[in-house]
Every structure is written in C-alpha cells, then in structure tokens.
Enzyme design. Structure first.
Site, PDB file in Angstrom:
ATOM      1  N   HIS A   1      46.218  28.029  47.170  1.00 47.22           N
ATOM      2  CA  HIS A   1      46.974  27.556  45.999  1.00 47.22           C
ATOM      3  C   HIS A   1      48.369  28.172  45.924  1.00 47.22           C
ATOM      4  CE1 HIS A   1      47.854  26.223  41.958  1.00 47.22           C
ATOM      5  NE2 HIS A   1      47.922  27.469  41.512  1.00 47.22           N
TER       6      HIS A   1
ATOM      7  N   ASP B   1      46.552  35.815  36.457  1.00 46.33           N
ATOM      8  CA  ASP B   1      47.565  34.749  36.542  1.00 46.33           C
ATOM      9  C   ASP B   1      48.914  35.288  36.060  1.00 46.33           C
ATOM     10  OD1 ASP B   1      48.466  32.239  37.140  1.00 46.33           O
ATOM     11  OD2 ASP B   1      47.141  31.177  35.760  1.00 46.33           O
TER      12      ASP B   1
HETATM   13 FE1  N7H Z   1      48.649  27.945  39.632  1.00 41.10          FE
HETATM   14  N1  N7H Z   1      44.248  29.816  39.628  1.00 41.10           N
HETATM   15  O1  N7H Z   1      43.620  30.624  39.027  1.00 41.10           O
HETATM   16  O2  N7H Z   1      43.759  29.261  40.603  1.00 41.10           O
HETATM   17  N2  N7H Z   1      47.947  29.832  39.946  1.00 41.10           N
HETATM   18  N3  N7H Z   1      46.900  27.413  38.744  1.00 41.10           N
HETATM   19  N4  N7H Z   1      49.425  26.102  39.172  1.00 41.10           N
HETATM   20  N5  N7H Z   1      50.456  28.476  40.394  1.00 41.10           N
HETATM   21  C1  N7H Z   1      48.664  30.871  40.477  1.00 41.10           C
HETATM   22  O3  N7H Z   1      50.994  34.301  41.226  1.00 41.10           O
HETATM   23  C2  N7H Z   1      45.740  28.166  38.688  1.00 41.10           C
HETATM   24  C3  N7H Z   1      48.802  25.103  38.507  1.00 41.10           C
HETATM   25  C4  N7H Z   1      51.572  27.670  40.518  1.00 41.10           C
HETATM   26  O4  N7H Z   1      54.923  32.092  43.328  1.00 41.10           O
HETATM   27  C5  N7H Z   1      47.822  32.012  40.592  1.00 41.10           C
HETATM   28  O5  N7H Z   1      50.857  34.045  39.080  1.00 41.10           O
HETATM   29  C6  N7H Z   1      44.738  27.402  37.974  1.00 41.10           C
HETATM   30  C7  N7H Z   1      49.633  23.934  38.456  1.00 41.10           C
HETATM   31  C8  N7H Z   1      52.674  28.438  41.045  1.00 41.10           C
HETATM   32  O6  N7H Z   1      53.343  32.741  44.689  1.00 41.10           O
HETATM   33  C9  N7H Z   1      46.595  31.655  40.121  1.00 41.10           C
HETATM   34  C10 N7H Z   1      45.323  26.224  37.609  1.00 41.10           C
HETATM   35  C11 N7H Z   1      50.790  24.264  39.131  1.00 41.10           C
HETATM   36  C12 N7H Z   1      52.189  29.713  41.243  1.00 41.10           C
HETATM   37  C13 N7H Z   1      46.653  30.265  39.730  1.00 41.10           C
HETATM   38  C14 N7H Z   1      46.670  26.232  38.094  1.00 41.10           C
HETATM   39  C15 N7H Z   1      50.655  25.632  39.557  1.00 41.10           C
HETATM   40  C16 N7H Z   1      50.798  29.717  40.824  1.00 41.10           C
HETATM   41  C17 N7H Z   1      48.196  33.364  41.189  1.00 41.10           C
HETATM   42  C18 N7H Z   1      44.739  25.063  36.851  1.00 41.10           C
HETATM   43  C19 N7H Z   1      51.999  23.415  39.407  1.00 41.10           C
HETATM   44  C20 N7H Z   1      52.952  30.909  41.768  1.00 41.10           C
HETATM   45  C21 N7H Z   1      48.857  34.278  40.211  1.00 41.10           C
HETATM   46  C22 N7H Z   1      43.647  25.111  36.162  1.00 41.10           C
HETATM   47  C23 N7H Z   1      51.955  22.160  39.771  1.00 41.10           C
HETATM   48  C24 N7H Z   1      52.911  30.926  43.278  1.00 41.10           C
HETATM   49  C25 N7H Z   1      50.345  34.201  40.189  1.00 41.10           C
HETATM   50  C26 N7H Z   1      53.805  32.018  43.808  1.00 41.10           C
HETATM   51  C27 N7H Z   1      49.984  30.832  40.870  1.00 41.10           C
HETATM   52  C28 N7H Z   1      45.593  29.445  39.302  1.00 41.10           C
HETATM   53  C29 N7H Z   1      47.538  25.196  37.938  1.00 41.10           C
HETATM   54  C30 N7H Z   1      51.635  26.343  40.216  1.00 41.10           C
HETATM   55  C31 N7H Z   1      45.411  32.622  40.053  1.00 41.10           C
HETATM   56  C32 N7H Z   1      43.305  27.811  37.688  1.00 41.10           C
HETATM   57  C33 N7H Z   1      49.281  22.595  37.800  1.00 41.10           C
HETATM   58  C34 N7H Z   1      54.073  27.929  41.313  1.00 41.10           C
END
Ligand code: N7H
Length: 529
Positions: free
Chosen positions: A363, A222
């Site tokens: 996602h 992440d």
């Molecule tokens: Fe996410 N995951 O493991 O599935 N997220 N996220 N997120 N997320 C990202 O690029 C995850 C949540 C964003 O710029 C990665 O850093 C999990 C909320 C945004 O390309 C992974 C949860 C919100 C990005 C996860 C969660 C976001 C992002 C890839 C909750 C906003 C960047 C690694 C448990 C409403 C996208 C990375 C980009 C990336 C996960 C929550 C938003 C692995 C498990 C609530 C903007």
C-alpha cells in the site's frame, strides 16, 4: 545478480547502525489532538508563523484541518444541504465564520478552542450559494458520485444513500476531546443556522482506544508519512517529502492553475467513507500465512499483513525492518520515513526486480513509490491525509466467527480525508493510476520506470497487481463486481512470483464527495455575498 534475503538483512543492519539521532517531539497541548510518537509532530505556532511569513502564507486564514494531518481525537462529519441560501449566507458570515478554527490555533504554543470547527462546500453547494467562479478542478466540478467507477467502486450500490447523488452541499467538521463537546457545539451551530440547512448524513469518527491510538482498524499506525509543506513545516524529517504550499493550497507557491483571488489558501477535500472488514482481513492473513523459516505461524501471518501495507503495525517500515516489527524504529520520526525502496548499500540489490524488502504492490509503495520514480521522486503526488477511524472495535462474536457483523451499528472503517490543490493529480491520481492499476508500472509513466517495466514484459517479474488493501482494477471497460478475485504478487519475500488471490474486498467504499475548504476570509467575503 541474485541477492539472498539474509544478505539483504545484513546490509540493512549496517544502515540501521548509522541511523540519525531520535527526533524530539513537540507535544500538542489540547485533548482534541492526539500525538503518537510515530507521527511527525506539528511545528509550534511561533515557528510555523515565522515560516509562513517568510513564505508569504497566511496560516490564520487557512482552515485548521488542512495541514495538521491525522491527529484528531474525536471528529464529527456533518453533511448538510442548503435550503435557504440567503439566510445561510447571512448566518455563515455572522455566526459561523467566527467559529472556524484556523491552522495557527491548533499548533503547540497556541490556545486551542474546546471544539475545532471547519466547513467545506461541494460544487452543488457553491452553486446553491450562487458562487459560480471556476475553481479550476474538473473532478470537483463533476462531484464524486459520477466518479465512482473511475475510482474502482463496483457501482454505487454500497454507497451510503446520502452520498449517492449531488444533494450534499457542505460538510461541517467538528473535532474535540469528547463527543459530548462536539454535540454541544453542533447544537449551537444548528440553532444559529435554523431551517436554512437540513441534515443529510453524519459520521462520527474517533481515535481508537488505549494503545491503539493513532492506529487504523486493521491495527496499523497511520498518519506517519505526510508531506512537509514549505511555509508551514520548517523542520523536515529525513525521508519526508517536501512540497511547495501550492501543492496543497490553492493559489499558493507553485500552484500552476489560475484560481479566483478569494480562493487563495483554500484546498480541495476528498472525503471517502471506507468500510474495513477487519475479521476477514485477519482471517486471510492466518489462512495464507507466509513460510519464512525461523518465524512462528503467527509471525508469518503478521509478516504477510506488514508486506501488504509496507509497514508493521507499529509503523516501522518493512523496507528497513523486513522480518520483525521494531517499535523503536517506528517511534523515531527521524528514521521511520528514511527509506526509498532502493538499497545501494546492499551489494547487488536491484530496485527494479528485488522485492525482498518491500513488494511493489504494498500500500505505501503504491501510494508513494519513492525511488521507483528516481531520480529524486520526480513524479510527486502529494496529499495531506487528515482522516480518522470510525465505528466500534471488533466484537468477540465477530472475532469468533471471523466475519464482520451485518449489524449497521457495528460498521467500522476509515473516514478518509485528503487535502490537495488538485484532485486529479492528488487523491484521484493515486487511486486510479497507482492503487487501482494492477500493472502499476505499465501506466502512462512508463518512461520513469522503464527498467521495471522491461522486467515485467520479459517475464522476469509478475505484474504487481492492485494495492491489496484498497485497490480494485478499474482499467477494464466495466469495473469488476464486489469481492471478485484480485491477484497480488511480490508479497512473499522468498518467492516474488507467489501469487496471492484476494477473494474479498478488505475495504469497501461507502461513497463520499469532493469538497472545497475555503480560506476563512471567503466565509465573510465571496461566499456570503
Ligand atoms: Fe493509506 N492502512 O492501514 O492500510 N495508509 N490507507 N490511503 N496511504 C498508509 O505512512 C490505509 C488510503 C496513502 O508516503 C499507511 O501514514 C487504510 C487511500 C498514502 O509512504 C497505512 C485505508 C489513499 C500514504 C494506511 C487507506 C491512501 C498512506 C501507513 C482505507 C489514497 C502514505 C502509515 C481504509 C488514494 C505513503 C503512513 C507514504 C499510508 C492504511 C486508504 C494513501 C497503515 C486502512 C484511499 C499517500
């Protein structure tokens, strides 16, 4: 023209051979921070100070958590209520303000504290302090409790009791290399504040152990894609979104809202405790594994997970590595963000229909649609993510039963934190309009993606569905109950019409609150008066 999976992959191989040289990392120098290769490195204190000076940004007044991202080793969130405002104000100014860690102290080349301390206030907290200036953000003013269904939560029955209401006035964020150090620092803060505050709730976060450091509980790296803030991150990696400081910090360049002067350099903090059902997620992937020839059953299960996220567990983007994980790609900050979902180098590739590489529902595509909003990612919704995993590793008993334990001490998830200068165009917009919007491209922004929309309307494309990880359709008049079916398309690279029915919420909201993280100067100024 229809493009086969194989021709798409050949096109990608050519692109990969032309990749930029690997980025050199500048290591953080403190056990309180982690620094996995896949995450963008922090600028050195010297470089950041020069960039800040040129941009008129005061990074010795901006609290340290706001711009550094998901790099804390251990972090405690201590939520409190204010009982005696006069005493609290006086102690805030005399005892707490000197402890607050500014951005510059956490950067390579500076001497970081043993335990970093930050503080933020809810709207009711500012009210309790008699600070009634309008900060210019309706969502902050309303608080998160009233926002629950708008965020897709199935009511607040699953919320941690402390979050259900408006009693939380503030949060202390303490980060260090060890929990013992955090507890020592908290004890000394509590002794300074005495009875002026009362504890409402605490949540201890920690980077996961060993080779899982930097990975969230489903196992995915992440904190890779974070915006580069002008005046803070001068060296932008290819594909990193560059944003003006006013997108994250109040009153800074290109913040269009009028703010009180004292709030300049502050930021709104969206906190969410998001429980993760890890054994259930893993079981779903195995039970619904893809069927791509040449891959084992295990690889086909992993591929489905990667297509739900948009990245492999290492962090490599599936848009560049469609069939196999690629750790070298993941760990190269010059390549791991260098994609747009569009592939003009692949003959016949049409971004409006082709989900062979990355599904519309993934996602990372839901939360940052990149060239889906071409030209030049014209709809920018930047947030700086600063969360940390919480809770223990999955136990053997949970693995064996393929179900999360009901023991509260085994709850695990993400202590989600994002910083933005406007909640309604940052966290809240992403959650409501992209993540929770099953039709995604049907939304208010139809003019930007009219070609994709036309494909959906003409029946050439299925509705993408909600974000399979955190999406819950909130468009209906009442939000669907917990674990009701969520239907996602595009996740099968061989058949984008293949629908996946998710009959469980892999991520369960346990509630949260909206806070304002003030500039450090306000702690001895406006907030202490
Ligand atoms: Fe996410 N995951 O493991 O599935 N997220 N996220 N997120 N997320 C990202 O690029 C995850 C949540 C964003 O710029 C990665 O850093 C999990 C909320 C945004 O390309 C992974 C949860 C919100 C990005 C996860 C969660 C976001 C992002 C890839 C909750 C906003 C960047 C690694 C448990 C409403 C996208 C990375 C980009 C990336 C996960 C929550 C938003 C692995 C498990 C609530 C903007």
């Amino acid at each position: 023209m229809k493009v086969s999976l194989i021709s798409v992959i050949i096109g990608l191989a050519v692109q990969s051979a032309l990749a930029a040289p690997k980025a050199n990392k500048q290591r953080a120098n403190s056990p309180l921070l982690i620094d996995p290769d896949a995450q963008p490195s922090l600028p050195s204190a010297r470089v950041a100070q020069a960039a800040a000076a040129a941009a008129g940004l005061n990074i010795t007044d901006v609290q340290g958590d706001i711009l550094i991202g998901m790099k804390k080793n251990k972090e405690l969130f201590f939520f409190f209520g204010i009982k005696d405002a006069a005493t609290f104000k006086s102690k805030l100014s005399s005892d707490i303000a000197p402890l607050i860690t500014p951005t510059v102290s956490l950067l390579p080349g500076s001497t970081p504290p043993n335990t970093a301390v930050n503080i933020a206030f809810s709207k009711t907290g500012l009210d309790a302090l008699g600070v009634t200036d309008d900060l210019g953000d309706a969502s902050f003013a309303g608080g998160q409790f009233t926002d629950a269904t708008a965020l897709g939560d199935p009511g607040t029955g699953n919320w941690v009791p402390g979050f259900a209401g408006t009693n939380i006035h503030g949060v202390l964020l303490l980060a260090s290399g060890t929990v013992d150090d955090i507890n020592d620092e908290l004890a000394s803060i509590q002794s300074a504040l005495g009875d002026s505050v009362t504890e409402i709730y605490r949540l201890q976060g920690a980077a996961r152990p060993g080779n899982q450091e930097g990975h969230e509980h489903f196992g995915f790296m992440d904190g890779i894609s974070q915006p580069a803030v002008v005046g803070f991150t001068p060296n932008i990696h290819p594909g990193q979104m560059q944003v003006p400081a006013g997108n994250i910090l109040l009153g800074e360049d290109q913040d269009a809202t009028t703010r009180p002067d004292w709030a300049r350099g502050g930021s709104f903090l969206a906190f969410r405790q998001l429980q993760q059902k890890v054994p259930e997620f893993d079981k779903y992937l195995v039970d619904n594994a893809l069927n791509v020839p040449g891959l084992t059953a295990e690889e086909n299960a992993e591929l489905l997970g990667a297509r739900f996220i948009g990245r492999w567990k290492s962090g490599a983007p599936i848009d560049l590595a469609p069939l196999h994980d690629d750790t070298d790609l993941a760990n190269d900050a010059n390549r791991n963000n260098n994609f747009t979902f569009d592939h003009p180098e692949i003959p016949g590739f049409d971004i409006t229909t082709n989900q062979t590489l990355c599904p519309f529902s993934a996602h990372i595509r839901k939360s940052r649609p990149r060239d889906d909003f071409s030209p030049n990612e014209s709809v920018v919704r930047p947030i700086m993510r600063a969360g940390i995993p919480y809770g223990p590793e999955v136990t053997d008993a949970e693995t064996a039963s393929q179900a999360s334990s009901s023991d509260p001490s085994l709850e695990r998830g993400l202590a989600f934190v994002s910083y933005q200068s406007d909640l309604n165009t940052g966290f809240r917009f992403i959650q409501q309009n992209w993540v929770d919007n099953a039709n995604f491209f049907f939304g208010k922004n139809r003019n930007y993606v009219s070609l994709i929309l036309a494909n959906v309307l003409s029946g050439n494309l299925n509705s993408p569905g909600v974000d399979p990880i955190i999406g819950r359709d909130s468009s209906a008049s009442s939000v669907a109950p917990a674990d009701s079916d969520r239907v996602v398309s595009g996740s099968d690279p061989l058949d984008s019409a293949h629908l996946f029915t998710l009959d469980i919420d892999f991520v369960v909201s346990r509630g949260g609150e909206y806070f304002f993280s003030p500039p450090i100067s306000a702690l001895t100024g406006q907030l202490a008066q």
